[in-house]
Design a protein around this motif. Structure first.
Motif, PDB file in Angstrom:
ATOM      1  N   SER A 126      -6.538  13.993   9.105  1.00 60.00           N
ATOM      2  CA  SER A 126      -5.335  13.298   8.677  1.00 60.00           C
ATOM      3  C   SER A 126      -5.247  13.335   7.161  1.00 60.00           C
ATOM      4  O   SER A 126      -6.192  13.029   6.465  1.00 60.00           O
ATOM      5  CB  SER A 126      -5.382  11.850   9.166  1.00 60.00           C
ATOM      6  N   ARG A 155       8.049  -3.913   9.912  1.00 59.01           N
ATOM      7  CA  ARG A 155       7.159  -3.468   8.858  1.00 59.01           C
ATOM      8  C   ARG A 155       5.701  -3.296   9.295  1.00 59.01           C
ATOM      9  O   ARG A 155       4.972  -2.453   8.797  1.00 59.01           O
ATOM     10  CB  ARG A 155       7.253  -4.443   7.675  1.00 59.01           C
ATOM     11  N   SER A 156       5.280  -4.067  10.286  1.00 56.76           N
ATOM     12  CA  SER A 156       3.874  -3.969  10.672  1.00 56.76           C
ATOM     13  C   SER A 156       3.644  -2.866  11.702  1.00 56.76           C
ATOM     14  O   SER A 156       2.538  -2.663  12.152  1.00 56.76           O
ATOM     15  CB  SER A 156       3.404  -5.303  11.236  1.00 56.76           C
ATOM     16  N   MET A 157       4.705  -2.163  12.084  1.00 61.02           N
ATOM     17  CA  MET A 157       4.527  -1.090  13.075  1.00 61.02           C
ATOM     18  C   MET A 157       4.681   0.269  12.428  1.00 61.02           C
ATOM     19  O   MET A 157       5.449   0.454  11.493  1.00 61.02           O
ATOM     20  CB  MET A 157       5.581  -1.222  14.166  1.00 61.02           C
ATOM     21  N   PHE A 158       3.935   1.244  12.948  1.00 60.02           N
ATOM     22  CA  PHE A 158       4.077   2.609  12.457  1.00 60.02           C
ATOM     23  C   PHE A 158       3.667   3.561  13.557  1.00 60.02           C
ATOM     24  O   PHE A 158       3.300   3.125  14.657  1.00 60.02           O
ATOM     25  CB  PHE A 158       3.242   2.823  11.186  1.00 60.02           C
ATOM     26  N   GLY A 197      -2.377  10.260  10.159  1.00 65.01           N
ATOM     27  CA  GLY A 197      -3.035   9.087  10.730  1.00 65.01           C
ATOM     28  C   GLY A 197      -3.663   9.261  12.101  1.00 65.01           C
ATOM     29  O   GLY A 197      -4.225   8.321  12.645  1.00 65.01           O
ATOM     30  N   SER A 218      -5.320  -0.859  14.814  1.00 67.21           N
ATOM     31  CA  SER A 218      -4.057  -0.501  14.175  1.00 67.21           C
ATOM     32  C   SER A 218      -3.177  -1.731  13.964  1.00 67.21           C
ATOM     33  O   SER A 218      -2.363  -1.753  13.046  1.00 67.21           O
ATOM     34  CB  SER A 218      -3.329   0.561  14.992  1.00 67.21           C
ATOM     35  N   ALA A 219      -3.361  -2.753  14.793  1.00 71.29           N
ATOM     36  CA  ALA A 219      -2.595  -3.986  14.558  1.00 71.29           C
ATOM     37  C   ALA A 219      -2.996  -4.588  13.213  1.00 71.29           C
ATOM     38  O   ALA A 219      -2.153  -5.113  12.477  1.00 71.29           O
ATOM     39  CB  ALA A 219      -2.845  -4.977  15.681  1.00 71.29           C
ATOM     40  N   LYS A 269     -13.602   4.336   7.790  1.00 68.87           N
ATOM     41  CA  LYS A 269     -13.108   5.535   8.458  1.00 68.87           C
ATOM     42  C   LYS A 269     -11.672   5.319   8.953  1.00 68.87           C
ATOM     43  O   LYS A 269     -10.810   6.190   8.797  1.00 68.87           O
ATOM     44  CB  LYS A 269     -14.051   5.880   9.617  1.00 68.87           C
ATOM     45  N   ALA A 300      -9.434   5.509   6.103  1.00 67.39           N
ATOM     46  CA  ALA A 300      -9.319   6.874   5.579  1.00 67.39           C
ATOM     47  C   ALA A 300      -8.410   7.720   6.464  1.00 67.39           C
ATOM     48  O   ALA A 300      -7.556   8.454   5.968  1.00 67.39           O
ATOM     49  CB  ALA A 300     -10.701   7.505   5.468  1.00 67.39           C
ATOM     50  N   VAL A 301      -8.591   7.615   7.782  1.00 67.14           N
ATOM     51  CA  VAL A 301      -7.760   8.404   8.697  1.00 67.14           C
ATOM     52  C   VAL A 301      -6.294   8.052   8.492  1.00 67.14           C
ATOM     53  O   VAL A 301      -5.422   8.915   8.513  1.00 67.14           O
ATOM     54  CB  VAL A 301      -8.183   8.155  10.167  1.00 67.14           C
ATOM     55  N   SER A 302      -6.023   6.775   8.234  1.00 68.81           N
ATOM     56  CA  SER A 302      -4.639   6.363   8.049  1.00 68.81           C
ATOM     57  C   SER A 302      -4.146   6.628   6.631  1.00 68.81           C
ATOM     58  O   SER A 302      -3.001   6.337   6.325  1.00 68.81           O
ATOM     59  CB  SER A 302      -4.484   4.874   8.346  1.00 68.81           C
ATOM     60  N   ASN A 303      -5.040   7.130   5.767  1.00 72.67           N
ATOM     61  CA  ASN A 303      -4.673   7.402   4.369  1.00 72.67           C
ATOM     62  C   ASN A 303      -4.169   6.156   3.638  1.00 72.67           C
ATOM     63  O   ASN A 303      -3.268   6.241   2.799  1.00 72.67           O
ATOM     64  CB  ASN A 303      -3.628   8.518   4.288  1.00 72.67           C
ATOM     65  N   PHE A 304      -4.745   5.024   3.986  1.00 71.23           N
ATOM     66  CA  PHE A 304      -4.289   3.795   3.356  1.00 71.23           C
ATOM     67  C   PHE A 304      -4.667   3.728   1.874  1.00 71.23           C
ATOM     68  O   PHE A 304      -4.177   2.879   1.154  1.00 71.23           O
ATOM     69  CB  PHE A 304      -4.815   2.563   4.119  1.00 71.23           C
ATOM     70  N   LEU A 311      -0.078  -4.048   6.053  1.00 70.12           N
ATOM     71  CA  LEU A 311       1.222  -3.598   5.526  1.00 70.12           C
ATOM     72  C   LEU A 311       2.133  -4.790   5.239  1.00 70.12           C
ATOM     73  O   LEU A 311       2.873  -4.796   4.257  1.00 70.12           O
ATOM     74  CB  LEU A 311       1.897  -2.646   6.515  1.00 70.12           C
ATOM     75  N   LEU A 312       2.042  -5.801   6.111  1.00 71.87           N
ATOM     76  CA  LEU A 312       2.854  -6.998   5.880  1.00 71.87           C
ATOM     77  C   LEU A 312       2.419  -7.705   4.596  1.00 71.87           C
ATOM     78  O   LEU A 312       3.250  -8.185   3.831  1.00 71.87           O
ATOM     79  CB  LEU A 312       2.726  -7.960   7.058  1.00 71.87           C
ATOM     80  N   TYR A 327     -14.817  -4.601  12.853  1.00 74.17           N
ATOM     81  CA  TYR A 327     -13.960  -3.630  13.490  1.00 74.17           C
ATOM     82  C   TYR A 327     -12.533  -3.908  13.060  1.00 74.17           C
ATOM     83  O   TYR A 327     -12.182  -5.058  12.801  1.00 74.17           O
ATOM     84  CB  TYR A 327     -14.124  -3.814  15.007  1.00 74.17           C
ATOM     85  N   LEU A 334      -4.024  -2.885  10.651  1.00 77.80           N
ATOM     86  CA  LEU A 334      -3.377  -2.058   9.625  1.00 77.80           C
ATOM     87  C   LEU A 334      -1.945  -2.547   9.404  1.00 77.80           C
ATOM     88  O   LEU A 334      -1.466  -2.638   8.273  1.00 77.80           O
ATOM     89  CB  LEU A 334      -3.372  -0.586  10.045  1.00 77.80           C
ATOM     90  N   GLY A 335      -1.277  -2.883  10.505  1.00 76.84           N
ATOM     91  CA  GLY A 335       0.082  -3.412  10.416  1.00 76.84           C
ATOM     92  C   GLY A 335       0.119  -4.714   9.621  1.00 76.84           C
ATOM     93  O   GLY A 335       1.015  -4.934   8.805  1.00 76.84           O
ATOM     94  N   HIS A 372      -2.176  12.196   5.620  1.00 74.66           N
ATOM     95  CA  HIS A 372      -1.014  11.436   5.193  1.00 74.66           C
ATOM     96  C   HIS A 372      -0.989  10.080   5.866  1.00 74.66           C
ATOM     97  O   HIS A 372      -1.586   9.890   6.914  1.00 74.66           O
ATOM     98  CB  HIS A 372       0.275  12.202   5.497  1.00 74.66           C
ATOM     99  N   LEU A 373      -0.279   9.159   5.246  1.00 72.86           N
ATOM    100  CA  LEU A 373      -0.026   7.866   5.878  1.00 72.86           C
ATOM    101  C   LEU A 373       0.709   8.112   7.190  1.00 72.86           C
ATOM    102  O   LEU A 373       1.453   9.077   7.308  1.00 72.86           O
ATOM    103  CB  LEU A 373       0.862   7.015   4.970  1.00 72.86           C
ATOM    104  N   PRO A 374       0.522   7.231   8.154  1.00 71.93           N
ATOM    105  CA  PRO A 374       1.279   7.379   9.404  1.00 71.93           C
ATOM    106  C   PRO A 374       2.785   7.359   9.144  1.00 71.93           C
ATOM    107  O   PRO A 374       3.237   6.889   8.104  1.00 71.93           O
ATOM    108  CB  PRO A 374       0.860   6.140  10.200  1.00 71.93           C
ATOM    109  N   THR A 388       1.662   1.997  16.982  1.00 75.81           N
ATOM    110  CA  THR A 388       0.817   0.806  16.991  1.00 75.81           C
ATOM    111  C   THR A 388       1.271  -0.132  18.095  1.00 75.81           C
ATOM    112  O   THR A 388       2.438  -0.171  18.449  1.00 75.81           O
ATOM    113  CB  THR A 388       0.961  -0.007  15.689  1.00 75.81           C
TER     114      THR A 388
END
Lengths: 589, 115
Positions: free
Chosen positions: A305, A263-266, A287, B64-65, B101, B104-108, B71-72, B61, B67-68, A307-309, A219
């Protein structure tokens, strides 16, 4: 507080006029901006310097560094546009306002038309002149701040580019560990800035002629995205040649990234293991956009994909995530990062997966790689610079394994060690996770002349160990592997069965014999299961390759239906009996 | 010359009456530009809500940022678990096709509730 003065350069040939103007301007000091705060509001002294002509002004310019130019009454009546221009040019980046003194009845256009910014009226109104100076001072201060800021930014931008160039070089050098350039079977496109976009590609041969390849996408971008590539590739290149399995490598990469990344990076990644001799592929897509398998028969299979990244959670759950795909001659595999989907046309439209798949479908296999790149470049009018594309010609990888698997050098001071043997017994707890191949390699590497057996031993141990788990302990039915669906199902049962093992053991024993009829390395693997099943039916495309493979590379394979032990005898003289040359030779059971 | 890009995106929040559920709405593009605004949206809630819902119905839209950032938020919600292990949840709701999508791709769906 009084800071450095506001410098005014006056051009006036007439002595009396010069004196009048000079004392007027002096009397306006200090210039302060009432009601404002910050450095701009500080009172500022005025320093006036008078010269008689434009050439004298040009000569004095650099030492005075004026903030303001004033054409006095004589000079100001008809300033030459060329002179104004020359004086302005001398100031460089910093805009220096130019005023012209005009008599009450003169048209302001006379001064402004010559390129001046504003006029001072005569007779002078001291109050208005002061207001004008305060305003101009604020304007000059603002410009200076802006220029200073701009310079700071330019400096830090150039520092950044230097750092990035350094990072890029490090990553280029790290890429030398890869086997990407050793084979025509892999073609790839990475932008020169790939690593700064967070894209990483690594590939290496594993013992036994397997190819491991990783395409990752961190990311973010810039150095933060690039640094993650260091642990990723160093772990990859250190684990692959030691014979660790795909799952073990994936777990290690994930854990490391989980520990080191914010934590926000993968890292989204596709990790694949291609076994050219068993003609199958294992893929973990975590991912990334779906990998695209183009079948020889024209079909397309997307490996999505599951799995989770990497780096998001501490432990990977690979049971459902790893896909097993049997291969056929003439299959091609394509991997890409989302830069391709997100390439934009001139009107902002996305290239998208559908357009990509249409391109893949419509191109001849040999021309596909170039066609994809050409289509994207055409679509985005050459503006797309962060796409990564990898093509694997699965056939050619099979053909080229002859050239790989360089034997390890013998340890120093070698002689014939004579006969030795050692064994290890793994209980259920170990069997759930552990792969004994890297362990056995490490031990074997201590014995002279063992390096040349590295690849063969990997294959033999791998086969026998898997056989003991799959058929000895778990009693899996190979006939399941006859259909493509069953093939995947078989490996799902294997993963979950292995994960749930409660009891049982597998014993591995390596014995060396240097003389006599049994001269060679004897590999024996036994298990606690009820006995191996009798082989049912003929081997098909997806199963039954294991035994044939063993028979082709071992001097002897001993195995009884109903018994729980398989013994394979490897010849020390592996150079002459290279497994690749003997493939297809009649089985010697 | 430096240009400041204005994003039209907005983060808005709504706290349920009891203060137990926080809904965060993202209008427009959910990307790095929203970084601090998104964090502010949930950081300053005291006491911390028990559940978080990210409403994506007006999110065009998501990159990936973003998505990060999710996660936080998840980490933040897990930190708040101090009352006898009761699970604090984060759900992502009303995603459009594109956003769904990406998720889903990230399997979140493995770590978030997606509705």
């Amino acid at each position: 507080m009084v800071s450095s003065p506001f410098n005014i350069l006056v051009i006036e040939p007439g002595d009396a006029d010069a004196r009048e103007l000079s004392s007027l301007l002096d009397s306006c000091a200090p210039l302060d901006a009432r009601g404002e705060s910050g450095p701009e509001s500080r009172a500022m002294d005025v320093a006036v310097r008078v010269v008689g002509s434009v050439p004298a002004a040009l000569a004095a310019f650099d030492c005075i560094r004026p903030h303001l130019l004033v054409f006095g009454p004589h000079a100001g009546a008809a300033p030459e546009p060329r002179s104004v221009h020359q004086l302005r040019a001398r100031a460089g980046m910093e805009p220096v306002p130019v005023l012209a003194v005009l008599d009450e009845h003169a048209l302001p256009a006379d001064g402004v038309g010559a390129g001046c910014d504003d006029v001072l009226r005569r007779p002078y109104n001291r109050h208005l002149v002061r207001l004008k100076l305060v305003a101009l001072r604020r304007y000059c201060q603002f410009n200076r701040n802006l220029i200073a800021q701009c310079n700071r930014m330019r400096r830090s931008q150039s520092d950044l580019l230097k750092e990035q160039a350094g990072a890029q070089e490090i990553f280029r050098n790290m890429g030398r560990e890869s086997c990407l350039e050793q084979t025509d079977a892999i073609r790839y496109h990475l932008s020169p800035r790939a690593v700064l976009n967070g894209d990483v590609l690594a590939a290496a041969w594993a013992p036994g002629g397997k190819l491991m390849l990783l395409l990752g996408d961190f990311t973010g971008h810039g150095l933060a995205a690039a640094v993650g590539a260091v642990p990723l590739t160093s772990i990859f290149y250190s684990m692959v040649p030691k014979g660790f399995t795909l799952s073990q490598i994936a777990r290690e990469l994930n854990l490391k990234l989980h520990l080191v990344l914010p934590r926000s990076m993968f890292c989204c990644a596709v990790l694949l293991e291609l076994d050219p001799r068993k003609q199958h592929l294992r893929v973990l897509n975590a991912g990334m956009p779906s990998a695209c398998l183009c079948r020889a028969g024209g079909g397309i299979q997307m490996l999505e994909s599951r799995h989770l990244p990497l780096g998001v959670v501490r432990w990977l759950n690979l049971e459902e995530a790893v896909q097993y795909v049997p291969l056929e001659p003439g299959d091609w595999l394509y991997l890409w990062s989302d830069g391709i989907h997100e390439a934009r046309g001139p009107s902002g439209e996305l290239f998208g997966e559908e357009r990509l798949l249409a391109t893949i479908r419509n191109a001849f296999p040999a021309a596909r790689f170039e066609r994809i790149l050409a289509e994207i470049s055409r679509f985005s009018v050459g503006q797309q610079d962060d796409l990564s594309l990898v093509e694997l010609s699965l056939d050619q990888i099979t053909a080229e394994t002859v050239e790989i698997g360089e034997p390890l050098p013998d340890p120093p001071g070698t002689g014939h060690f004579g006969d030795w043997s050692f064994g290890v017994t793994l209980a259920a707890e170990d069997l759930r996770q552990m792969d004994p191949v890297p362990l056995m390699h490490r031990v074997l590497a201590q014995f002279p002349e063992s390096g040349r057996l590295r690849d063969t031993l990997s294959i033999v141990l791998g086969e026998l160990f898997n056989n003991a788990i799959e058929h000895g302990l778990l009693q899996l039915d190979s006939s399941l592997k006859r259909s493509e669906h069953g093939f995947g199902e078989y490996y799902r049962r294997l993963e979950s069965g292995r994960r749930q093992l409660q009891d049982g053991w597998i014993r591995i024993r390596l014995s060396s014999c240097r003389a006599g009829g049994d001269c060679g390395l004897l590999v024996s693997v036994s298990d606690s299961g009820p006995g191996l099943p009798a082989r049912t039916g003929a081997a098909n495309a997806y199963s039954g390759r294991g035994l044939a493979l063993l028979q082709s590379i071992c001097r002897r394979v001993e195995w009884q239906p109903g018994a729980s032990e398989v013994r394979a005898l490897l010849s020390w003289e592996q150079e002459e009996n290279s497994p690749w040359e003997r493939e297809g030779a009649p089985a010697k059971v | 010359m430096l240009m400041f890009e204005q994003t039209a995106s907005r983060v808005s929040t709504q706290l349920s009456d009891g203060g137990e559920a926080l809904t965060i709405r993202i209008d427009g593009n959910f990307d790095f530009n929203l970084h601090s605004e998104f964090q502010r949206a949930y950081r300053d809630c005291n006491p911390a809500p028990k559940s978080y819902s990210v409403d994506l119905s007006d999110t065009r839209y998501l990159d990936s940022a973003a998505l990060g950032m999710l996660l936080l938020l998840r980490d933040h919600s897990l930190e708040g678990q101090d009352d006898g292990g009761q699970r604090h949840t984060v759900e992502l709701v009303n995603a459009n096709d594109h956003v769904a999508k990406v998720l889903a791709v990230s399997n979140f769906d493995k770590i978030f509730t997606i509705r």
